[in-house]
Scaffold this motif. Structure first.
Motif, short mmCIF file in Angstrom:
data_model
loop_
_atom_site.label_atom_id
_atom_site.label_comp_id
_atom_site.label_asym_id
_atom_site.label_seq_id
_atom_site.Cartn_x
_atom_site.Cartn_y
_atom_site.Cartn_z
N ALA A 41 0.84 -1.19 0.00
CA ALA A 41 0.00 0.00 0.00
C ALA A 41 0.88 1.24 0.00
N LEU A 42 0.49 2.20 -0.83
CA LEU A 42 1.21 3.46 -0.90
C LEU A 42 0.59 4.45 0.09
N SER A 46 -3.83 5.40 0.39
CA SER A 46 -4.43 4.10 0.13
C SER A 46 -4.87 3.35 1.38
N VAL A 47 -4.56 3.87 2.56
CA VAL A 47 -4.83 3.14 3.80
C VAL A 47 -6.32 2.80 4.01
N PRO A 48 -7.24 3.75 3.86
CA PRO A 48 -8.65 3.38 4.02
C PRO A 48 -9.11 2.33 2.99
N ASP A 67 6.06 4.73 1.33
CA ASP A 67 5.64 6.13 1.30
C ASP A 67 6.45 6.79 0.20
N VAL A 68 5.77 7.14 -0.87
CA VAL A 68 6.41 7.81 -1.99
C VAL A 68 5.63 9.08 -2.28
N LYS A 84 9.61 6.09 2.67
CA LYS A 84 9.62 4.86 3.47
C LYS A 84 9.59 3.69 2.51
N ASP A 85 10.60 2.86 2.60
CA ASP A 85 10.68 1.69 1.74
C ASP A 85 10.06 0.49 2.45
N LEU A 86 9.93 -0.60 1.74
CA LEU A 86 9.35 -1.83 2.29
C LEU A 86 10.21 -2.37 3.42
#
Length: 179
Positions: A41-42, A46-48, A67-68, A84-86
């Motif tokens: 998820a980006l 996209s969280v909801p 997080d991009v 924030k990368d994976l």
């Protein structure tokens, strides 16, 4: 309806119903190829959508976050920055990238390339919204919740200036709020 919203494009009920359909389709298709995707998820938009979608995926999925950013104000600037990368390796794994909206497509294209360069076996995309009138690169989501017109949309994760993400629907922001 929020005072800054001109109109509701997609109701909460419609979003939930479409997530049920997408969850079944995703479950069926990945079960058919005997794969369990890692949902990426980006953040933050996209969280909801991720939270609602995973309720309807009948697989033993895992998810992670990236997080991009590629926006300054209301316009996509073309470059992406990974903030924030994976937390895990994606080498040899099928990825299902979870996005709030496919707009210009630049961010999606770059993140897809990045995941493939990290060794992902396959990268597919599920997006709550698709705004094809704004596309500037040749990329499409594999699974789309709703196609929306070229209007400034907020709610269900989408924001303007970090506001409106918590609206339970997708609405069009009044022009005077962002101009």
């Amino acid at each position: 309806m929020h005072k800054d919203v001109k109109k509701v494009l997609v109701s909460q009920e419609a979003i939930i119903a479409r997530c049920e359909e997408l969850g079944k389709q995703i479950s069926d298709e990945y079960r058919k190829i005997e794969s369990t995707p890692l949902l990426v998820a980006l953040l933050k938009g996209s969280v909801p959508f991720l939270a609602e979608l995973v309720k309807h995926i009948d697989l033993d999925i895992q998810f992670d976050f990236m997080d991009v950013s590629s926006y300054e104000g209301t316009e996509s600037i073309g470059d992406i920055r990974v903030d924030k990368d994976l937390d895990c390796s994606v080498k040899g794994i099928d990825i299902l990238l979870v996005e709030d909206i496919v707009d210009t497509g630049r961010t999606l294209l770059e993140v897809t390339k990045l995941l493939k360069n990290k060794g992902a076996r396959d990268v597919k995309v599920v997006s709550l919204l698709d705004k094809p009138d704004r596309r500037v690169v040749d990329i499409k989501a594999d699974y789309v919740g709703f196609e929306v017109p070229n209007e400034f949309v907020v709610g269900f994760g989408l924001d303007f200036d970090q506001k409106y993400r918590n609206l339970p629907y997708v609405g069009v922001l009044k022009d005077e709020v962002y101009q």
